[in-house]
Enzyme design. Structure first.
Site, PDB file in Angstrom:
ATOM      1  N   CYS A 295      -9.862  14.648  -1.460  1.00  0.00           N
ATOM      2  CA  CYS A 295     -11.255  14.337  -1.158  1.00  0.00           C
ATOM      3  C   CYS A 295     -11.496  14.368   0.357  1.00  0.00           C
ATOM      4  CB  CYS A 295     -11.629  12.999  -1.811  1.00  0.00           C
ATOM      5  SG  CYS A 295     -13.398  12.783  -1.943  1.00  0.00           S
ATOM      6  N   TYR A 296     -11.714  13.229   1.002  1.00  0.00           N
ATOM      7  CA  TYR A 296     -11.883  13.250   2.458  1.00  0.00           C
ATOM      8  C   TYR A 296     -10.674  13.912   3.115  1.00  0.00           C
ATOM      9  CZ  TYR A 296     -12.826  11.654   7.210  1.00  0.00           C
ATOM     10  OH  TYR A 296     -13.068  11.624   8.558  1.00  0.00           O
TER      11      TYR A 296
ATOM     12  N   HIS B 227     -10.148  13.144  -7.288  1.00  0.00           N
ATOM     13  CA  HIS B 227      -9.132  12.091  -7.167  1.00  0.00           C
ATOM     14  C   HIS B 227      -8.146  12.162  -8.335  1.00  0.00           C
ATOM     15  CE1 HIS B 227     -10.824   9.758  -3.806  1.00  0.00           C
ATOM     16  NE2 HIS B 227     -11.983  10.272  -4.232  1.00  0.00           N
TER      17      HIS B 227
ATOM     18  N   GLU C 189      -5.517  10.490  -8.703  1.00  0.00           N
ATOM     19  CA  GLU C 189      -4.814   9.213  -8.900  1.00  0.00           C
ATOM     20  C   GLU C 189      -5.511   8.279  -9.885  1.00  0.00           C
ATOM     21  OE1 GLU C 189      -6.082  10.401  -6.187  1.00  0.00           O
ATOM     22  OE2 GLU C 189      -7.289   8.947  -5.099  1.00  0.00           O
TER      23      GLU C 189
ATOM     24  N   ASP D  31       3.972 -14.667 -11.065  1.00  0.00           N
ATOM     25  CA  ASP D  31       3.978 -14.135  -9.704  1.00  0.00           C
ATOM     26  C   ASP D  31       4.740 -15.041  -8.744  1.00  0.00           C
ATOM     27  OD1 ASP D  31       2.346 -12.350 -10.944  1.00  0.00           O
ATOM     28  OD2 ASP D  31       0.492 -13.114 -10.072  1.00  0.00           O
TER      29      ASP D  31
ATOM     30  N   LYS E 214       0.856  -5.987 -11.454  1.00  0.00           N
ATOM     31  CA  LYS E 214       1.402  -7.018 -12.338  1.00  0.00           C
ATOM     32  C   LYS E 214       2.593  -6.524 -13.177  1.00  0.00           C
ATOM     33  CE  LYS E 214       0.582 -11.239 -14.132  1.00  0.00           C
ATOM     34  NZ  LYS E 214       0.210 -12.409 -13.346  1.00  0.00           N
TER      35      LYS E 214
END
Ligand code: XMP
Length: 524
Positions: free
Chosen positions: A86-87, A181, A183, A238, A380
């Site tokens: 993209c950019y 994109h 991703e 976590d 996570k």
């Protein structure tokens, strides 16, 4: 010491909201990568980092704007594969001699394109192995500007109706640039492009969770030196994984503080204490502050007031115990990637604003502590994988999330000890039912809320006047949205019968079928 020198991929961040997802896709391919904001990536940085390949992220700016971000000059002479997204594609074209047309956003006449689009193949390219099997590929576009003239040496390999240069490349130099994109999930076959790119770049895919663990341990040792670290342990996944990792790195330099506010689930405090003090032999403070918390909560029924009281007391108690640990200079937190909003300042300054979600908000500044956050690059499920790598029991790692304010927000209205006791028992029966039916891992979170209402029932020959409770179970990806779990009527009936029979104080059971939105997962 395990060899932790791996081939490295550098992601130059131009401020896209989804740069983190590029890193995620690469870790799934066992490729080590680091994200660095474009301001920091100078020619000297590039030489020192010595990447085997570079990815240029998307970003909100327009290359047509004077002073907009660029890649370091040396990058295109450096001789490694480069993929622009993209950019990042527009930066490559601009810097390599092509042209970019401003779209609506930057005031030009070009076409903007946001959302789902379909790309058709224009030419063959090893980067596109496995693509276009069914003709078109669905991709996610999010651009205001677009490339209007290719840089010398580049060819077109894929086009979409609004992006004639959707996939471009100069195969002789291993430079590739895409307008969409790959991703994000909305580009369903996007991971394959990354796989092909790292294959072209010669990565062997040897970056595993074990390697991550070794590297994280080294980094913790380097950061902390011979100083001491304190860690607020909630018993959740976590903070537990962070504590075990840090303990492996620095042993007794770590002290964990477990604040028991009296709002934990049945058997939870004992489980946490046994796990950390007995199994891991950690320096461990069990701050039993039930009287304090329940005393201050007495008579309070407003949800926000409850939350504020708990938050304030938690900080007070933590601080009281932490200040007894001489020489503590660091506070450990289990902050994850999604908690970290990392953004690049485009207003001219070279500063990078990093906003972290602090589990114990305000504490580090108040106590003059520095943060140790060894999980801040992970999602996570990756934290769970690391926990398994560290030998935490699977039953502990797979536990449903539990909120900091605990049972207080599952007890609408006034919190009393008898109500908490009833809630704990009902919750234990419900979770037992879910486990017995093999549903625990399918559900994101399940719990009981005790309702501030008593209803009339009949048990045996007698009248009862007891509390009603609500069962909650949701599926979710990240807790931001959720659907109620579709239990069978048999399961619900059996569970209601068990709760009413086994938990004195409850004579009515309801099932909450509200999704989020419009509801929230917790009741308060
Ligand atoms: P809601 O109720 O907002 O919850 O839909 C979304 C997820 O966040 C958890 N939650 C919290 N976790 N401190 C936490 O650590 C909190 O104050 C808190 N409030 C909600 C909730 O359990 C669910 O997983």
């Amino acid at each position: 010491m395990t060899d932790i020198s791996h081939d490295r991929l550098l992601i130059i961040d131009f401020g896209s909201q989804v740069t983190q997802l590029i890193a995620r896709r690469l870790r799934e391919l066992n490729v080590f990568c680091e994200i660095h904001p474009y301001q920091n990536v100078t020619d000297a940085f590039l030489a020192e980092f010595a990447p085997k390949a570079v990815i240029l992220s998307g970003g909100p700016d327009s290359v047509t704007r004077a002073g907009s971000p660029r890649a370091p000059k040396a990058l295109f002479e450096y001789g490694v594969p480069v993929l622009g997204i993209c950019y990042g594609q527009q930066v490559m074209m601009e810097q390599l001699g092509g042209k970019v047309l401003g779209g609506k956003i930057s005031g030009g006449g070009g076409t903007a394109e946001f959302g789902r689009a379909y790309v058709e193949q224009a030419n063959d390219l090893p980067l596109l192995d496995g693509w276009f099997k069914d003709g078109k590929e669905q991709v996610w576009m999010s651009h205001g500007d677009h490339v209007s003239m290719l840089a010398p040496g580049f060819e077109v390999y894929g086009t979409s109706p609004n992006a004639p240069f959707a996939i471009t490349g100069d195969a002789s130099r291993n430079f590739y640039a895409v307008q969409f994109h790959p991703e994000v999930h909305h580009t369903p076959n996007g991971a394959k492009l990354y796989e092909n790119f790292v294959k072209l770049a010669g990565f062997s895919g040897d970056w595993t969770m074990d390697a991550y663990r070794e590297q994280a341990i080294e980094a913790i040792r380097e950061q902390v030196g011979d100083k001491k670290v304190i860690c607020g342990l909630s018993g959740g996944v976590d903070s537990s994984v962070a504590a075990v990792l840090i303990h492996e790195a620095i042993g007794d330099q770590l002290t964990c503080v477990f604040v028991d506010h009296g709002l934990l689930r049945k058997g939870e405090a004992e489980e946490v204490v046994t796990m950390f003090r007995d199994n891991y032999n950690m320096q461990f403070i069990h701050a039993d502050e039930q009287e304090l918390f329940l005393g201050e909560l007495d008579g309070q029924s407003d949800p926000e007031t409850k939350r504020k009281i708990i938050g304030r007391l938690f900080i007070d108690v933590f601080q009281k115990h932490a200040s007894e640990i001489e020489g503590a200079e660091f506070l450990a937190q289990g902050t994850l990637y999604p908690d970290v909003i990392e953004s690049v300042s485009f207003s001219g300054g070279p500063s990078v604003t990093i906003k972290s979600h602090h589990n114990v908000g305000g504490l580090p500044e108040k106590m003059g502590l520095k943060l140790v956050e060894p999980l801040r690059e992970l999602f996570k499920d990756e934290v769970r994988a690391l926990g398994r790598e560290l030998g935490l029991p699977p039953s502990f790692i797979g536990r449903h999330p539990f909120p900091g304010p605990g049972l207080a927000i599952r007890c609408p209205g006034e919190i009393t000890r008898p109500k908490l006791e009833i809630l704990r028992e009902a919750d234990a029966v419900y979770i037992d039912q879910i486990r017995k039916h093999g549903l625990y891992d399918e559900i994101w979170q399940a719990f009981v809320a005790i309702l501030p209402v008593r209803t009339v029932g009949v048990m045996g020959d007698g009248r009862t006047y007891d509390f009603a409770c609500a069962l909650r179970a949701v599926t979710s990806v990240d807790g931001m949205t959720a659907d109620y779990y579709p239990f069978t009527h048999e399961f619900l009936g059996e569970t209601a019968t068990r709760i009413i029979n086994e938990v004195p104080g409850i004579n009515r059971v309801t099932y909450d079928i509200t999704s989020k939105p419009p509801g929230t997962i917790e009741w308060e």
